[in-house]
Design a protein around this motif. Structure first.
Motif, PDB file in Angstrom:
ATOM      1  N   LYS A  11      51.755  45.144  35.500  1.00  0.00           N
ATOM      2  CA  LYS A  11      51.362  43.740  35.640  1.00  0.00           C
ATOM      3  C   LYS A  11      50.800  43.319  34.286  1.00  0.00           C
ATOM      4  O   LYS A  11      49.700  43.710  33.897  1.00  0.00           O
ATOM      5  CB  LYS A  11      50.333  43.574  36.752  1.00  0.00           C
ATOM      6  N   GLN A  12      51.576  42.540  33.584  1.00  0.00           N
ATOM      7  CA  GLN A  12      51.314  42.200  32.190  1.00  0.00           C
ATOM      8  C   GLN A  12      49.931  41.592  31.962  1.00  0.00           C
ATOM      9  O   GLN A  12      49.187  42.035  31.099  1.00  0.00           O
ATOM     10  CB  GLN A  12      52.384  41.188  31.774  1.00  0.00           C
ATOM     11  N   PHE A  13      49.598  40.570  32.715  1.00  0.00           N
ATOM     12  CA  PHE A  13      48.346  39.854  32.475  1.00  0.00           C
ATOM     13  C   PHE A  13      47.135  40.674  32.898  1.00  0.00           C
ATOM     14  O   PHE A  13      46.087  40.624  32.250  1.00  0.00           O
ATOM     15  CB  PHE A  13      48.378  38.488  33.157  1.00  0.00           C
ATOM     16  N   GLN A  14      47.268  41.456  33.966  1.00  0.00           N
ATOM     17  CA  GLN A  14      46.167  42.331  34.366  1.00  0.00           C
ATOM     18  C   GLN A  14      45.923  43.413  33.320  1.00  0.00           C
ATOM     19  O   GLN A  14      44.786  43.800  33.062  1.00  0.00           O
ATOM     20  CB  GLN A  14      46.444  42.954  35.731  1.00  0.00           C
ATOM     21  N   LEU A  15      46.992  43.909  32.711  1.00  0.00           N
ATOM     22  CA  LEU A  15      46.856  44.931  31.674  1.00  0.00           C
ATOM     23  C   LEU A  15      46.103  44.400  30.465  1.00  0.00           C
ATOM     24  O   LEU A  15      45.173  45.038  29.975  1.00  0.00           O
ATOM     25  CB  LEU A  15      48.221  45.461  31.237  1.00  0.00           C
ATOM     26  N   PHE A 128      41.307  33.264  31.119  1.00  0.00           N
ATOM     27  CA  PHE A 128      41.711  33.998  32.318  1.00  0.00           C
ATOM     28  C   PHE A 128      41.051  33.447  33.572  1.00  0.00           C
ATOM     29  O   PHE A 128      41.685  33.371  34.627  1.00  0.00           O
ATOM     30  CB  PHE A 128      41.455  35.492  32.165  1.00  0.00           C
ATOM     31  N   ASN A 129      39.799  33.079  33.482  1.00  0.00           N
ATOM     32  CA  ASN A 129      39.121  32.516  34.661  1.00  0.00           C
ATOM     33  C   ASN A 129      39.739  31.187  35.057  1.00  0.00           C
ATOM     34  O   ASN A 129      39.927  30.906  36.241  1.00  0.00           O
ATOM     35  CB  ASN A 129      37.626  32.364  34.400  1.00  0.00           C
ATOM     36  N   THR A 130      40.078  30.370  34.087  1.00  0.00           N
ATOM     37  CA  THR A 130      40.637  29.046  34.358  1.00  0.00           C
ATOM     38  C   THR A 130      42.052  29.115  34.913  1.00  0.00           C
ATOM     39  O   THR A 130      42.422  28.326  35.781  1.00  0.00           O
ATOM     40  CB  THR A 130      40.633  28.200  33.063  1.00  0.00           C
ATOM     41  N   HIS A 131      42.845  30.047  34.441  1.00  0.00           N
ATOM     42  CA  HIS A 131      44.270  30.096  34.801  1.00  0.00           C
ATOM     43  C   HIS A 131      44.646  31.362  35.578  1.00  0.00           C
ATOM     44  O   HIS A 131      45.805  31.774  35.553  1.00  0.00           O
ATOM     45  CB  HIS A 131      45.120  29.972  33.531  1.00  0.00           C
ATOM     46  N   GLN A 132      43.687  31.919  36.282  1.00  0.00           N
ATOM     47  CA  GLN A 132      43.913  33.155  37.034  1.00  0.00           C
ATOM     48  C   GLN A 132      45.067  33.029  38.033  1.00  0.00           C
ATOM     49  O   GLN A 132      45.893  33.925  38.158  1.00  0.00           O
ATOM     50  CB  GLN A 132      42.624  33.564  37.773  1.00  0.00           C
ATOM     51  N   GLU A 133      45.151  31.903  38.731  1.00  0.00           N
ATOM     52  CA  GLU A 133      46.208  31.719  39.731  1.00  0.00           C
ATOM     53  C   GLU A 133      47.598  31.785  39.089  1.00  0.00           C
ATOM     54  O   GLU A 133      48.510  32.428  39.616  1.00  0.00           O
ATOM     55  CB  GLU A 133      46.032  30.388  40.458  1.00  0.00           C
ATOM     56  N   LEU A 134      47.762  31.138  37.945  1.00  0.00           N
ATOM     57  CA  LEU A 134      49.044  31.168  37.235  1.00  0.00           C
ATOM     58  C   LEU A 134      49.396  32.585  36.791  1.00  0.00           C
ATOM     59  O   LEU A 134      50.511  33.059  37.012  1.00  0.00           O
ATOM     60  CB  LEU A 134      49.013  30.237  36.022  1.00  0.00           C
ATOM     61  N   PHE A 135      48.450  33.274  36.165  1.00  0.00           N
ATOM     62  CA  PHE A 135      48.707  34.629  35.683  1.00  0.00           C
ATOM     63  C   PHE A 135      49.018  35.574  36.840  1.00  0.00           C
ATOM     64  O   PHE A 135      49.897  36.433  36.733  1.00  0.00           O
ATOM     65  CB  PHE A 135      47.536  35.144  34.850  1.00  0.00           C
ATOM     66  N   ASP A 136      48.308  35.416  37.960  1.00  0.00           N
ATOM     67  CA  ASP A 136      48.610  36.238  39.142  1.00  0.00           C
ATOM     68  C   ASP A 136      49.991  35.947  39.682  1.00  0.00           C
ATOM     69  O   ASP A 136      50.727  36.854  40.083  1.00  0.00           O
ATOM     70  CB  ASP A 136      47.558  36.014  40.239  1.00  0.00           C
ATOM     71  N   LYS A 137      50.370  34.681  39.715  1.00  0.00           N
ATOM     72  CA  LYS A 137      51.698  34.289  40.200  1.00  0.00           C
ATOM     73  C   LYS A 137      52.780  34.970  39.368  1.00  0.00           C
ATOM     74  O   LYS A 137      53.752  35.504  39.897  1.00  0.00           O
ATOM     75  CB  LYS A 137      51.827  32.771  40.147  1.00  0.00           C
ATOM     76  N   ILE A 138      52.615  34.955  38.045  1.00  0.00           N
ATOM     77  CA  ILE A 138      53.612  35.576  37.171  1.00  0.00           C
ATOM     78  C   ILE A 138      53.597  37.105  37.347  1.00  0.00           C
ATOM     79  O   ILE A 138      54.652  37.727  37.475  1.00  0.00           O
ATOM     80  CB  ILE A 138      53.393  35.172  35.709  1.00  0.00           C
ATOM     81  N   ASP A 139      52.415  37.700  37.373  1.00  0.00           N
ATOM     82  CA  ASP A 139      52.330  39.149  37.570  1.00  0.00           C
ATOM     83  C   ASP A 139      52.951  39.585  38.887  1.00  0.00           C
ATOM     84  O   ASP A 139      53.584  40.633  38.966  1.00  0.00           O
ATOM     85  CB  ASP A 139      50.862  39.619  37.543  1.00  0.00           C
ATOM     86  N   ASN A 140      52.819  38.782  39.916  1.00  0.00           N
ATOM     87  CA  ASN A 140      53.327  39.148  41.233  1.00  0.00           C
ATOM     88  C   ASN A 140      54.836  38.932  41.386  1.00  0.00           C
ATOM     89  O   ASN A 140      55.399  39.289  42.417  1.00  0.00           O
ATOM     90  CB  ASN A 140      52.554  38.417  42.325  1.00  0.00           C
ATOM     91  N   LEU A 141      55.484  38.405  40.377  1.00  0.00           N
ATOM     92  CA  LEU A 141      56.947  38.285  40.424  1.00  0.00           C
ATOM     93  C   LEU A 141      57.610  39.660  40.440  1.00  0.00           C
ATOM     94  O   LEU A 141      58.732  39.786  40.916  1.00  0.00           O
ATOM     95  CB  LEU A 141      57.466  37.497  39.205  1.00  0.00           C
ATOM     96  N   ILE A 142      56.930  40.672  39.941  1.00  0.00           N
ATOM     97  CA  ILE A 142      57.537  42.005  39.886  1.00  0.00           C
ATOM     98  C   ILE A 142      57.305  42.819  41.145  1.00  0.00           C
ATOM     99  O   ILE A 142      57.780  43.937  41.252  1.00  0.00           O
ATOM    100  CB  ILE A 142      57.043  42.800  38.660  1.00  0.00           C
ATOM    101  N   ASP A 143      56.570  42.288  42.115  1.00  0.00           N
ATOM    102  CA  ASP A 143      56.335  43.027  43.374  1.00  0.00           C
ATOM    103  C   ASP A 143      57.584  43.146  44.203  1.00  0.00           C
ATOM    104  O   ASP A 143      58.475  42.391  44.167  1.00  0.00           O
ATOM    105  CB  ASP A 143      55.240  42.348  44.195  1.00  0.00           C
TER     106      ASP A 143
END
Length: 143
Positions: A11-15, A128-143
């Motif tokens: 997960k790119q953004f979490q990393l 990251f705090n402001t755009h957490q939902e967007l970054f999570d959405k992108i990271d979760n595309l690989i699930d």
């Protein structure tokens, strides 16, 4: 926090969040680029994310200025039309009116590009705090 999904895909953004939170260097610079395109025949809707973390150590007393890339990672996604439109709407909603130095936007008929840059831990954390939902959405595309 985990930066891998159950199939061991990164997960790119979490990393990069994990790396930034656990790095003690003085100047950690992050550059994030998100490009949405809809122009290829074989993959009509796709996205490319590029993330780069760099650090710089300044020690004037030793005459040392050292810059190092910590991570340079790119991922390409083939998207459905619905997912493409969903992410495009999120990007426009979150960044279209942003006039800060951190955000650069370019729009063309077939491309939307968002470039984000932070130069210290506080800016990175706020991003990251402001755009957490967007970054999570992108990271979760690989699930």
């Amino acid at each position: 926090m985990t930066f891998m999904n159950a199939n061991a895909n990164m997960k790119q953004f979490q990393l990069i969040k994990f790396i930034n939170e656990n790095c003690d260097d003085d100047h950690v610079i992050s550059k994030i680029s998100i490009v949405l395109r809809r122009d290829k025949i074989e993959a009509p809707y796709y996205m490319v994310t590029k993330i780069r973390l760099s650090t710089c150590i300044d020690r004037p007393e030793n005459e040392l200025i050292h810059a190092m890339d910590i991570i340079n990672h790119a991922r390409r996604y083939n998207l459905t039309e619905n997912k493409y439109n969903e992410i495009k709407s999120m990007l426009i909603d979150e960044f279209d009116d942003d006039e800060s130095k951190q955000v650069k936007i370019s729009k063309k008929d077939e491309e939307l590009k968002i470039d984000l840059m932070t130069i210290n831990d506080e800016e990175f954390e706020n991003l990251f705090n402001t755009h957490q939902e967007l970054f999570d959405k992108i990271d979760n595309l690989i699930d």
